[in-house]
Design a protein around this motif. Structure first.
Motif, PDB file in Angstrom:
ATOM      1  N   TYR A  42      38.809  58.389  20.999  1.00  0.00           N
ATOM      2  CA  TYR A  42      38.552  57.156  21.772  1.00  0.00           C
ATOM      3  C   TYR A  42      38.179  56.009  20.839  1.00  0.00           C
ATOM      4  CZ  TYR A  42      38.650  60.249  25.755  1.00  0.00           C
ATOM      5  OH  TYR A  42      39.040  61.159  26.691  1.00  0.00           O
ATOM      6  N   ILE A  45      32.886  54.083  22.911  1.00  0.00           N
ATOM      7  CA  ILE A  45      32.144  55.080  23.710  1.00  0.00           C
ATOM      8  C   ILE A  45      30.717  54.589  23.953  1.00  0.00           C
ATOM      9  CG2 ILE A  45      33.487  57.094  22.999  1.00  0.00           C
ATOM     10  CD1 ILE A  45      31.426  57.719  20.892  1.00  0.00           C
ATOM     11  N   THR A 127      37.503  53.689  34.453  1.00  0.00           N
ATOM     12  CA  THR A 127      38.466  53.270  33.434  1.00  0.00           C
ATOM     13  C   THR A 127      39.630  52.482  34.039  1.00  0.00           C
ATOM     14  OG1 THR A 127      39.809  55.262  33.654  1.00  0.00           O
ATOM     15  CG2 THR A 127      37.994  55.347  32.061  1.00  0.00           C
TER      16      THR A 127
END
Ligand code: 2BA
Ligand code: 2BA
Lengths: 141, 141
Positions: A42, A45, A127
């Motif tokens: 990712y 975070i 998301t």
């Protein structure tokens, strides 16, 4: 009508739950944070404390920018900088009972939004992928 | 009705045009690519050749993963690895005359999609931000 049903959905039903979200602890250094980002795959975070309170976000652009020297990226500095010094603290937050309508507006300028409970404990993330999937389903019917 | 008008919009009208898109050349090494990513603030950018043909995408997770050793990130390797070796070649592409409908489906799993002309020359990118902004405008009316 279908549109209204979707837009009033609670974001709590659409979250990636906290136990599935990669995160770093506020006491970590940038070297550890970059390792967690690299291993998880990712680019950004959440930063939590041991009690799961949300403190901010850390990302590869923020880390790399903080060690960018005049001629090169000064990687040796990573282990001496605490995550707390570089993380983004001013981030939008949602409550699990907020509507998708409210979440959609925030996702225009943020790849994901953290959800917290009334005491600031981390519940998960909403998301862009999840919301685009819902909207695509709505529009293609 | 409004929904149908939006979904049939040409993506060419919604692109970030090529001259405003940060990119790297296919002949660069990873150290240069990481510098461009860091200075631009983006986490993934297109890889082009000198004639502006699109060859793939490079991102901070791909670069960092390629130099991840057993105990640490081996930054010293960056200058000796060519972008071409690590970039993602298998990427979705759009044509400027494709509909927003087609772009929306691809954006579910990709933060942005590159648009090319019939000969493969780079025209710009369609981003999740732009499409979420359009959809939010449609749904809030
Ligand atoms: N392992 C994987 N499997 C499948 N697809 C993957 C993936 N890693 C990335 N992607 C795809 O790439 C998009 C951008 O990822 P990025 O890491 O930049 O940006 C991500 C990341 O910063 C964060 N994120 C998503 N899931 C996470 C998780 N489980 N833990 C921590 N952060 C997460 O939210 C942002 C937006 O996520 P979103 O899903 O909308 O969008 C994701 C998803 O479509
Ligand atoms: N300088 C800036 N100003 C304002 N907002 C910024 C920004 N940098 C990043 N953001 C915000 O963060 C999102 C994710 O950026 P990221 O670099 O991970 O992911 C970006 C990046 O990989 C690429 N991208 C966007 N614009 C670009 C450009 N001009 N050149 C090269 N790549 C670009 O497309 C992805 C999705 O872009 P999107 O706009 O949907 O989503 C962007 C945007 O909402």
């Amino acid at each position: 009508l279908q549109k209204d049903v979707l837009m009033e959905k609670r974001i709590g039903d659409l979250l990636v739950p906290s136990e599935r979200v990669a995160h770093v602890q506020i006491g970590n250094n940038l070297e550890h944070a970059l390792l967690v980002l690299t291993k998880s795959g990712y680019t950004a975070i959440p930063v939590l404390d041991p009690k799961y309170k949300l403190h901010g976000l850390i990302s590869s652009p923020l880390i790399l920018d903080s060690i960018l020297g005049i001629e090169r990226i000064e990687f040796e500095k990573l282990e001496n900088i605490p995550v707390e010094q570089v993380m983004k603290k001013d981030i939008p937050k949602l409550h699990v009972n907020d509507s998708l309508n409210k979440g959609l507006k925030l996702l225009i300028n943020h790849p994901f939004i953290c959800a917290v409970d009334k005491d600031g404990y981390f519940e998960g993330i909403l998301t862009r992928r999840i919301v685009l999937k819902q909207l695509s389903g709505l529009l293609h019917r």
